[in-house]
Design an enzyme around this catalytic site. Structure first.
Site, PDB file in Angstrom:
ATOM      1  N   LYS A  40       1.045  -1.163   0.001  1.00  0.00           N
ATOM      2  CA  LYS A  40      -0.006   0.053  -0.021  1.00  0.00           C
ATOM      3  C   LYS A  40       0.853   1.261   0.108  1.00  0.00           C
ATOM      4  CE  LYS A  40      -3.260  -2.404   3.447  1.00  0.00           C
ATOM      5  NZ  LYS A  40      -3.625  -2.323   4.686  1.00  0.00           N
ATOM      6  N   GLY A  41       2.068   1.162   0.723  1.00  0.00           N
ATOM      7  CA  GLY A  41       2.900   2.340   0.980  1.00  0.00           C
ATOM      8  C   GLY A  41       3.257   3.307  -0.314  1.00  0.00           C
ATOM      9  N   ASP A 100      14.495  -0.781   1.394  1.00  0.00           N
ATOM     10  CA  ASP A 100      15.161  -0.989   2.887  1.00  0.00           C
ATOM     11  C   ASP A 100      16.085  -2.141   2.536  1.00  0.00           C
ATOM     12  OD1 ASP A 100      15.663  -0.903   5.626  1.00  0.00           O
ATOM     13  OD2 ASP A 100      13.604  -2.071   6.104  1.00  0.00           O
ATOM     14  N   LYS A 128      17.117   3.543   1.581  1.00  0.00           N
ATOM     15  CA  LYS A 128      18.027   3.309   2.820  1.00  0.00           C
ATOM     16  C   LYS A 128      19.258   2.464   2.307  1.00  0.00           C
ATOM     17  CE  LYS A 128      14.566   2.767   6.316  1.00  0.00           C
ATOM     18  NZ  LYS A 128      13.927   1.778   7.339  1.00  0.00           N
ATOM     19  N   PHE A 149      13.578   4.080  10.846  1.00  0.00           N
ATOM     20  CA  PHE A 149      12.185   3.941  10.670  1.00  0.00           C
ATOM     21  C   PHE A 149      11.476   5.022  10.353  1.00  0.00           C
ATOM     22  CE2 PHE A 149       8.058   2.004  10.587  1.00  0.00           C
ATOM     23  CZ  PHE A 149       8.213   0.937   9.580  1.00  0.00           C
ATOM     24  N   VAL A 150      10.695   5.252   9.200  1.00  0.00           N
ATOM     25  CA  VAL A 150      10.127   6.657   8.951  1.00  0.00           C
ATOM     26  C   VAL A 150       8.532   6.194   8.593  1.00  0.00           C
ATOM     27  CG1 VAL A 150      12.128   7.858   8.255  1.00  0.00           C
ATOM     28  CG2 VAL A 150      10.955   6.584   6.636  1.00  0.00           C
ATOM     29  N   ASP A 156       3.754   3.549   6.737  1.00  0.00           N
ATOM     30  CA  ASP A 156       3.064   3.455   8.122  1.00  0.00           C
ATOM     31  C   ASP A 156       3.975   2.691   9.153  1.00  0.00           C
ATOM     32  OD1 ASP A 156       3.324   0.699   6.460  1.00  0.00           O
ATOM     33  OD2 ASP A 156       1.904   0.011   8.314  1.00  0.00           O
ATOM     34  N   ARG A 162       0.165   7.197   7.606  1.00  0.00           N
ATOM     35  CA  ARG A 162       0.181   7.066   6.251  1.00  0.00           C
ATOM     36  C   ARG A 162      -0.195   8.312   5.746  1.00  0.00           C
ATOM     37  NH1 ARG A 162       1.279   1.924   4.083  1.00  0.00           N
ATOM     38  NH2 ARG A 162       0.104   0.113   4.967  1.00  0.00           N
TER      39      ARG A 162
HETATM   40  P1  IMP Z   1      12.617  -4.003   1.862  1.00  0.00           P
HETATM   41  O1  IMP Z   1      13.371  -4.419   3.212  1.00  0.00           O
HETATM   42  O2  IMP Z   1      13.197  -3.316   1.075  1.00  0.00           O
HETATM   43  O3  IMP Z   1      11.946  -5.380   1.263  1.00  0.00           O
HETATM   44  O4  IMP Z   1      11.120  -3.166   2.214  1.00  0.00           O
HETATM   45  C1  IMP Z   1      10.129  -3.799   2.618  1.00  0.00           C
HETATM   46  C2  IMP Z   1       9.036  -2.875   2.690  1.00  0.00           C
HETATM   47  O5  IMP Z   1       9.082  -2.557   4.227  1.00  0.00           O
HETATM   48  C3  IMP Z   1       8.847  -1.366   2.071  1.00  0.00           C
HETATM   49  O6  IMP Z   1       8.404  -1.186   0.863  1.00  0.00           O
HETATM   50  C4  IMP Z   1       7.945  -0.510   3.018  1.00  0.00           C
HETATM   51  O7  IMP Z   1       6.703  -0.791   2.924  1.00  0.00           O
HETATM   52  C5  IMP Z   1       8.641  -1.141   4.469  1.00  0.00           C
HETATM   53  N1  IMP Z   1       9.638  -0.496   5.233  1.00  0.00           N
HETATM   54  C6  IMP Z   1      10.900  -0.562   4.932  1.00  0.00           C
HETATM   55  N2  IMP Z   1      11.395   0.623   5.601  1.00  0.00           N
HETATM   56  C7  IMP Z   1      10.306   1.251   6.245  1.00  0.00           C
HETATM   57  C8  IMP Z   1      10.269   2.623   7.002  1.00  0.00           C
HETATM   58  O8  IMP Z   1      11.258   3.252   7.426  1.00  0.00           O
HETATM   59  N3  IMP Z   1       9.065   2.901   7.242  1.00  0.00           N
HETATM   60  C9  IMP Z   1       8.001   2.169   6.923  1.00  0.00           C
HETATM   61  N4  IMP Z   1       7.805   1.364   6.160  1.00  0.00           N
HETATM   62  C10 IMP Z   1       9.125   0.518   5.838  1.00  0.00           C
HETATM   63 MG    MG Z   2       6.060  -1.019   0.823  1.00  0.00          MG
END
Ligand code: IMP
Ligand code: MG
Length: 184
Positions: A40-41, A100, A128, A149-150, A156, A162
Site C-alpha cells: 500500500k505504501g 530498505d 536506505k 524507521f520513518v 506506515d 500513512r
Molecule cells: P524491503 O526491506 O526493501 O524489502 O522493504 C519492504 C517494505 O518495508 C517497504 O516497501 C516498506 O513498505 C516497508 N518499510 C521499510 N522501511 C520502512 C520504514 O522506514 N517505514 C515504513 N515502512 C518501511
Molecule cells: Mg512498501
C-alpha cells in the site's frame, strides 16, 4: 499533541517529486511506460508523481506481503495479487515508497523480468542504502536516508500515520500513540 521529528517537509517532498516526474518524462519521451505501484505504501507517492508527468503512461498495482510486524524486518515475501497488464515489450517502471533491505523489490524485479519487458526500472521516494541485503538497481530515487524507521506520506507503522503530509522518524513517543493492528 504529538510532536513529530520531521525528516522531509511536505514542501521538500513536493519539490523532489516534481523533479523526478520531469526526469522520467524526459527519459521516456516517445514511449508510453507502464508504472507498477507497490501497495500500500507507494499510493500517495504515485498519485503525486503521475500528476506531474507530461508523457502518456499507464498505471497498475501489485500487493506483496512481507510479513512485516511493525518496524521489524522479515524476508519472507509473497506476491499477493498479480499484474493485469501485458508486460511483454513494455517499458516498465516499478514505483515503491522505500527501498530498505531490497528483498521485496528483488523478488518483484525477478517476477516481472520473466515477462520479457522492453525495459525495467525502479523509482523510489526513499532509499536506505546502508540497510541493503539484496541487490536492487534503483534508477530514480527521491532521497537517501540513514537506517531509521520513518512514517508519513504513505509509509506506515502498524497501518498508522500513512496520512501525514510529511515524513517523520518513528520516535518512541509516536510508537506509543500507534494503535495495534494485525494487518501488515
Ligand atoms: P524491503 O526491506 O526493501 O524489502 O522493504 C519492504 C517494505 O518495508 C517497504 O516497501 C516498506 O513498505 C516497508 N518499510 C521499510 N522501511 C520502512 C520504514 O522506514 N517505514 C515504513 N515502512 C518501511
Ligand atoms: Mg512498501
Amino acid at each position: 499533541m504529538t510532536e513529530y521529528k520531521t525528516i522531509f517537509s511536505a514542501e521538500e517532498i513536493e519539490k523532489r517529486v516534481c523533479q523526478l516526474a520531469e526526469e522520467i518524462s524526459r527519459d521516456y519521451s516517445g514511449s508510453r511506460p507502464l508504472f507498477i505501484t507497490l501497495l500500500k505504501g507507494a499510493f500517495i507517492f504515485t498519485a503525486d508523481l503521475v500528476r506531474h508527468l507530461t508523457i502518456p503512461h499507464e498505471i497498475d498495482f501489485v500487493s506483496l506481503s512481507s510479513y512485516r510486524d511493525g518496524s521489524k524486518r522479515s524476508n519472507v515475501i509473497k506476491v499477493v495479487n498479480h499484474i493485469r497488464a501485458d508486460l511483454r515489450d513494455r517499458d516498465v517502471i516499478i514505483i515503491d515508497e522505500i527501498v530498505d533491505s531490497g528483498h521485496t523489490l528483488s523478488l518483484l524485479v525477478k517476477t516481472i523480468g520473466e515477462h520479457r519487458t522492453r525495459s525495467l526500472k525502479i523509482c523510489t521516494l526513499l532509499d536506505k542504502p546502508s540497510a541493503r541485503k539484496a541487490e536492487v538497481p534503483v534508477h530514480y530515487s527521491g532521497f537517501e536516508i540513514p537506517d531509521i524507521f520513518v512514517v508519513g506520506y504513505g509509509l506506515d507503522y502498524r497501518e498508522m500515520h500513512r496520512n501525514l503530509p510529511f515524513i517523520a522518524e518513528l520516535t518512541p513517543r509516536l510508537k506509543e500513540t500507534s494503535h495495534i493492528s494485525d494487518s501488515g
